[in-house]
Design a protein around this motif. Structure first.
Motif, PDB file in Angstrom:
ATOM      1  N   UNK A 142       0.827  -1.173  -0.159  1.00  0.00           N
ATOM      2  CA  UNK A 142       0.050   0.138  -0.174  1.00  0.00           C
ATOM      3  C   UNK A 142       0.722   1.152  -0.144  1.00  0.00           C
ATOM      4  N   UNK A 143       2.097   1.130   0.305  1.00  0.00           N
ATOM      5  CA  UNK A 143       3.007   2.255   0.390  1.00  0.00           C
ATOM      6  C   UNK A 143       3.019   2.803  -1.007  1.00  0.00           C
ATOM      7  N   UNK A 144       3.518   1.328  -1.949  1.00  0.00           N
ATOM      8  CA  UNK A 144       3.782   1.680  -3.284  1.00  0.00           C
ATOM      9  C   UNK A 144       2.354   2.304  -4.182  1.00  0.00           C
ATOM     10  N   UNK A 145       1.253   1.809  -3.422  1.00  0.00           N
ATOM     11  CA  UNK A 145      -0.165   2.272  -4.322  1.00  0.00           C
ATOM     12  C   UNK A 145      -0.367   3.642  -3.626  1.00  0.00           C
ATOM     13  N   UNK A 191      -5.468   3.599   3.835  1.00  0.00           N
ATOM     14  CA  UNK A 191      -5.637   1.995   4.127  1.00  0.00           C
ATOM     15  C   UNK A 191      -4.216   1.915   5.143  1.00  0.00           C
ATOM     16  N   UNK A 192      -3.041   2.376   4.946  1.00  0.00           N
ATOM     17  CA  UNK A 192      -1.964   2.355   5.833  1.00  0.00           C
ATOM     18  C   UNK A 192      -2.187   2.591   7.311  1.00  0.00           C
ATOM     19  N   UNK A 193      -2.940   3.610   7.351  1.00  0.00           N
ATOM     20  CA  UNK A 193      -3.616   4.164   8.682  1.00  0.00           C
ATOM     21  C   UNK A 193      -4.444   2.833   9.383  1.00  0.00           C
ATOM     22  N   UNK A 194      -5.276   2.329   8.545  1.00  0.00           N
ATOM     23  CA  UNK A 194      -6.153   1.378   8.988  1.00  0.00           C
ATOM     24  C   UNK A 194      -5.615  -0.173   9.479  1.00  0.00           C
TER      25      UNK A 194
END
Length: 412
Positions: A317-320, A325-328
């Protein structure tokens, strides 16, 4: 953000160097479910606790051969003497007994005693050794005496004992020692010997390339595997996906997941869950909070071996660029019943740095500071300090140095 990206690669490498059947797993399984009876399991998991008993090697409670050997708490004490005494008392012993006890010793990291059992089998001609016995001995020799001893033993084997398993065991030893040239030369010898190949052999090569940072070679290994019609297993796909994640190639990850779905030939809950979970997270544009949380909450029973799943998803998700979403994911991780370790904090810090969310960086540092973890990778921590400095976060770099000093982990 070269330093932060290099941390991602280090995190994936550290979980790739687990051995053949313990290659990075998103869903763990017992050896029996992933390897045939003839395959050696290179067990590098934490040692199994052993009861603290008197080490007299004699009769007593639980008086069987296994109990007597396990009472030898010091490696210098001889398992061979215990076996001989057992036989002198009129007891019978079979090769199946020795294999079973050796497996338990390996699980407990009692490699020296396990090697003595192997030597006993070799020295007694009435025992017919299997391919797995030879492979196991190569692995044990590496652990006890080093790679040179394993090499000498392998070269001394008769031609009929130089099977796929014994070759792969030595390949595993080379990979564990990051001896790339020797591993590649041995692989060429295997091909010249016209031996049958399995996914395990290729998994070893892929794991090696991941561990030494030659990630670009992983796809070529997969290509060769396919050209020889060798069927990949879930760990083959896992390593392949991890190599793409390390270079943040998310489109290729999607392609691999599609291939996994098409490749599956029979019912496999682990395989299906793997594909479904990663696809759910990749479909970030369609996610709502409850959907993300329900996936993570449903996996609260994950073991530490499976924990890499969520670090891996953070990398994806870092790449996206999916900050929400990272937070979640990070919130859900902290709500699970697993103990957070340094790797988890380093992973989310790197993700936030790459995306430029510096307030969250400070928040995670504070969370790490108040955590009870004492698990730190000095190399990764050094790189985090460098990553902070690369983006001008000198104050945060200094705060992180203070954190590490308080945790007794001072970067260079």
């Amino acid at each position: 953000m070269a330093a932060a990206r290099s941390i991602f690669l280090d995190l994936i490498r550290s979980h790739s160097r687990k051995g053949t059947t313990n290659s990075p797993r998103f869903f763990s399984s017992s050896p029996s479910s992933t390897a045939s009876k003839s395959e050696v399991v290179y067990d590098e998991s934490p040692p199994t606790p052993v009861p603290d008993e008197e080490s007299d090697g004699g009769a007593g409670a639980g008086d069987d051969l296994k109990s007597r050997i396990f009472r030898l708490r010091l490696p210098k004490r001889s398992a061979t003497n215990v076996i001989q005494k057992w036989i002198n008392e009129g007891h019978q012993i079979t090769i199946h007994d020795l294999r079973r006890i050796s497996t338990e010793l390996r699980k407990s990291h009692r490699f020296k005693h396990a090697l003595e059992l192997s030597e006993w089998m070799v020295s007694h001609g009435e025992f017919e050794l299997s391919d797995s016995d030879y492979a196991s001995r190569i692995d044990l020799l590496t652990k006890v005496f080093g790679i040179d001893a394993a090499e000498r033993y392998f070269e001394s084997l008769p031609l009929n004992a130089k099977t796929t398993e014994s070759y792969t065991a030595l390949l595993h030893s080379y990979a564990a020692s990051k001896l790339t040239s020797k591993a590649e030369e041995l692989y060429e010898r295997m091909k010249e010997s016209n031996l049958p190949f399995t996914a395990i052999t290729y998994n070893e090569l892929m794991t090696l390339y991941m561990s030494v940072g030659e990630v670009e070679k992983v796809s070529s290994v997969v290509k060769e595997l396919k050209s020889l019609n060798v069927s990949p297993d879930i760990y083959t796909f896992n390593l392949w996906i991890s190599s793409c994640a390390s270079s943040l190639n998310i489109d290729e990850v999607r392609n691999i997941l599609d291939e996994m779905t098409a490749h599956e030939t029979g019912p496999s809950e682990r395989w299906t869950r793997y594909v479904q979970l990663v696809k759910i997270y990749l479909a970030s544009g369609q996610l709502v909070n409850s959907e993300v949380n329900s996936v993570v909450e449903s996996e609260k029973g994950i073991t530490q071996r499976e924990w890499i799943t969520y670090d891996f998803l953070i990398i994806l998700h870092s790449a996206l660029g999916n900050k929400g979403t990272l937070d979640q994911i990070w919130k859900s991780l902290r709500m699970t019943n697993q103990k957070m370790i340094g790797r988890n904090y380093a992973c989310i810090l790197s993700a936030y740095l790459i995306l430029g969310h510096f307030n969250e960086v400070e928040e995670v540092i504070n969370q790490w500071n108040t955590s009870a973890t004492t698990d730190f990778d000095v190399s990764v921590c050094d790189r985090l300090v460098l990553a902070f400095q690369e983006v001008g976060l000198n104050e945060k770099a200094e705060a992180f140095r203070v954190l590490l000093s308080e945790k007794k982990c001072d970067p260079q």
